[in-house]
Scaffold this motif. Structure first.
Motif: not given
Ligand SMILES: Nc1ncnc2c1ncn2[C@@H]1O[C@H](COP(=O)(O)OP(=O)(O)O)[C@@H](O)[C@H]1O
Ligand SMILES: [Mg+2]
Lengths: 243, 236, 303
Positions: C171-173, C176-187
């Protein structure tokens, strides 16, 4: 024990692997119609020639190879996603599981033997054989071939428990089966080679002094000896297998 | 794209024993002749004036069987590498086309079998020389006996790859392989149109090249059919 | 509005059975989209279609505003994914597993070390995956999905089968991803609690249909407590509250106050007392997100 067998049978019935058994009559009929000898030159029972030629390919190659596939098929469920764990977590001993699988296998192989000779019979009928069906010879050959595969099946079950894939135990089976083609040319070597025994036991032209087409001594030492070796080996391996 | 896939596929077959099996096939075929000639060399050398030709015939009596079974084993291994943890879904969701994924598998298998055929030639030559079969080494025949069966077996490779890659249950392609070897063993009695006859190089015109041509032609056809079916299917 | 993922009327049938029915999914750039639904709802099927693993029976899929059918390979170059159970080659090491994918993706080798570092598998990089625990395999799967530095990351139940510490770690991982890389995530997940703590938007599916799709805040609104009043002559009492401009519902002899700040509650009670009703009980109804989720997915209708 009976309940493990029932459960094995249930899994098998639902595994769509029945088609493996159906290849037996297919091959039987194929071999029947591509029979090598013509009996115009001979004055013997038509069935003999048919049996001689059909048994050759069947016992030499088909039977030892297909029983290996069957052995892998019977362990397929357990090799998928933690099946061994699930099975062995039940109140059953590993020894019994091994024996149940083995018993199911040899019963299926017996069924295959019967199907093969049914195919022989059907081919003969279609070809219009009029000579009497040599029941005694067929029985000897049917049961003899079955007995001779018992050690092979034990090794195949062992290898199928050891390897996850179908291909690996099959490769081993092929490596052991192919040399038989050459080995049966030599009387000296063939009597010692376990993979040659199904052929010898089904070779209706062989010695007939004993109950089967091979002498009792050979049956007990080669077939019996390799059976004990492979069965005990597989049994002990399974006892120790980490699941 | 195909180059990348090939490099990845060759990495994946590491430690799976596929290279070893590719060596073992031709080695086994020659080893059987080592036993054969070892036991009754004098008898066999007396059978014919053309000792090389006679030897190669003997070698060739096992080549089609080893090929048919080898193909079944190698293709099933290839498929089970992806099947075992259903890695197909991971592979297919990479930016590659399904066609190239399939082509790459076919090419890896083709290469393995090519190496086997090459080794068969080398081993035949080596053991033939060791047997002192004569100074007139028939290099052309040697090449033919090593590579013609391979080319003639391409339809079997295409068929087995097709079955193996769409079967959840690898018992199916292995069973097909068993049926195939029975057909191959009965080659001299099979009709010419059966693909399992072709590696034996027999046909009614006694012209092995026909089997090679048929092998390449029908192999390509079966390959395309298998590939199209593979791309059409949903990935589980 | 630019959507990273947009499906229109997406459906998938297996024989007679429909696994996904008329799904309209909309995911904006930079969102963590929580795709929620009970087991068998059609989440994995939807995700398989998004990745081109399955062909849709009908409907369209646009990713990065491109048609998936037409530009599948260009789209997949920018997508990372982990579908259902992690896929891996057990006979290869963690490093080799990633190398087999890297060769196809064509990213630099250093990226393997980076992603191994991100999922903290550096120490076991040279061990065969065969011996890994489920959590380690799952992390390897996530590492694989990050290999091409995707703009869209699709994770299907990535915490399935993990222990609580593994869940928190992943969850923590992910957070942090979008914050760092602007990634969009579908989970995707079948547990709201899991999504609740990372998602910015949620889509809820059940029996193949999308029954809710909005920001997590809007969903939380539903979870806010309601105040229940048990009073004498409740229907009359309710009408008089409405007459006094106080928002309330009446159900089975119970008055439900929709606005429940202290002042509003005090005002309602004052009104009722003033008008001569007896007040037997004042209760707070607690509805967790989980309750709402359960209610939504079992009753098959939006609240
Ligand atoms: N390959 C398939 N063949 C037939 N039915 C399938 C297949 N895949 C999924 N289904 C069915 O589709 C429905 C949705 O499954 P799935 O997408 O896996 O749900 P979820 O991921 O939400 O748990 C289920 O009823 C399942 O049985
Ligand atoms: Mg799912």
């Amino acid at each position: 024990m009976v309940s493990i067998l029932q459960s094995e049978w249930f899994k098998f019935r639902h595994s769509k692997i029945m088609f493996i058994i159906l290849t037996v009559p297919i091959i039987g009929i194929f071999l029947g119609f591509t029979s090598r000898f013509s009996n115009e030159d001979f004055e013997i029972n038509e069935w003999y020639l048919s049996l001689l030629s059909m048994n050759l390919t069947y016992a030499l190659l088909f039977l030892p190879l297909i029983t290996g596939v069957l052995a892998s098929a019977i362990c397929r469920y357990e090799h998928q996603a933690g099946g061994w764990k699930q099975l062995l977590a039940l109140p059953v001993t590993r020894g019994r599981v091994f024996i149940a699988k083995y018993v199911l296998l040899i019963v299926l192989v017996l069924v295959m033997q019967v199907l093969f000779f049914v195919a022989v019979y059907i081919v003969g009928m279609i070809k219009g054989f009029t000579d009497p069906f040599p029941m005694v010879i067929v029985w000897k050959s049917l049961v003899g071939g079955w007995v001779a595969t018992l050690p092979l099946i034990a090794l195949q079950l062992w290898m199928s428990i050891l390897f996850k894939s179908f291909a690996a135990p099959f490769a081993i089976n092929v490596i052991l089966t192919l040399p038989t083609i050459l080995v049966v040319n030599s009387e000296r070597f063939s009597s010692f080679y376990p993979w040659a025994q199904p052929f010898l036991m089904m070779y209706i032209g062989g010695e007939t002094g004993d109950t089967f087409y091979v002498p009792w001594v050979q049956l007990l030492t080669v077939v019996g000896g390799s059976f004990i070796l492979f069965f005990v080996g597989g049994y002990l391996y399974f006892q120790r297998k980490a699941v | 794209m195909i180059g990348k896939l090939l490099r990845a596929d060759f990495l994946k077959i590491k430690r799976k024993g596929l290279w070893f099996l590719s060596f073992l096939g031709p080695f086994g075929v020659i080893a059987l002749q080592m036993v054969n000639y070892g036991v009754r060399k004098d008898y066999l050398l007396n059978q014919s004036d053309d000792d090389w030709g006679y030897f190669l015939e003997y070698v060739h009596s096992f080549t089609p069987l080893a090929l048919v079974l080898g193909i079944a084993i190698l293709t099933s291994f290839m498929a089970s590498i992806e099947n075992e943890t259903n890695a197909w879904k991971q592979l297919i969701s990479l930016p590659v086309s399904k066609m190239s994924v399939y082509l790459s598998k076919f090419m890896v298998l083709g290469s393995l079998l090519f190496v086997s055929s090459l080794l068969l030639g080398v081993f035949s030559l080596g053991y033939g020389i060791l047997l002192n079969l004569g100074d007139q080494i028939p290099y052309l025949e040697l090449l033919k006996y090593s590579f013609y069966p391979y080319l003639a077996a391409l339809p079997i490779l295409a068929l087995q790859l097709w079955i193996a890659s769409v079967s959840q249950n690898q018992g199916i392609p292995i069973t097909t392989g068993v049926l195939g070897v029975i057909f191959a063993y009965s080659a001299f009695i099979l009709p010419d149109w059966m693909i399992w006859k072709w590696p034996s190089l027999m046909n009614e015109w006694d012209e092995p090249l026909i089997n090679v041509m048929l092998g390449i032609g029908v192999g390509t056809l079966l390959y395309i059919v298998g590939m199209l079916d593979f791309t059409r299917r949903d990935v589980k | 509005m630019e959507y990273v993922v947009q499906t229109t009327n997406l459906s998938k049938r297996f024989g007679k059975e429909s696994a996904v029915i008329g799904l309209d999914m909309k995911i904006r750039k930079g969102e963590i989209y929580g795709f929620l639904g009970p087991n068998g709802a059609g989440k994995t099927t939807t995700i398989r279609m998004l990745l081109g693993l399955m062909k849709a029976s009908s409907g369209t899929i646009q990713i990065f505003e491109k048609d998936l059918n037409k530009e599948k390979i260009n789209i997949l170059k920018r997508v990372g994914s982990l579908v259902e159970n992690p896929s891996y080659y057990p006979h290869l090491t963690a490093y080799e597993n990633l190398e087999a994918l890297r060769k196809i993706l064509g990213v630099p080798k250093t990226r393997i070390h980076e992603v191994l570092e991100i999922v903290r598998l550096t120490e076991v990089a040279n061990k065969k995956v065969k011996g890994f625990s489920l959590g380690m395999k799952q992390r390897l799967g996530i590492a694989a999905s990050l290999l091409n530095s995707p703009e869209l990351l699709i994770l299907d139940e990535p915490t399935n089968g993990l222990d609580p510490s593994g869940i928190i770690e992943i969850r923590n991982l992910i957070k942090q991803l979008p914050a760092e890389t602007g990634m969009t995530i579908l989970i995707s997940s079948h547990l709201l609690t899991e999504i609740d703590q990372m998602a910015t938007t949620v889509g809820i599916v059940t029996k193949g249909k999308m029954i809710y799709q909005d920001s997590i805040e809007s969903l939380r609104m539903y979870a806010q407590q309601k105040v229940l009043l048990k009073v004498s002559d409740s229907e009359q009492a309710w009408r008089s509250l409405l007459g006094n401009g106080i928002k309330a519902d009446w159900e089975d002899g119970i008055i439900l106050l929709s606005e429940h700040s202290d002042g509003k509650v005090a005002k309602a009670i004052h009104t009722l007392v003033h008008e001569g009703y007896s007040i037997y009980r004042v209760e707070e109804e607690k509805r967790s997100l989980e309750d709402i989720f359960l209610q939504m997915t079992t009753r098959e209708k939006v609240i």
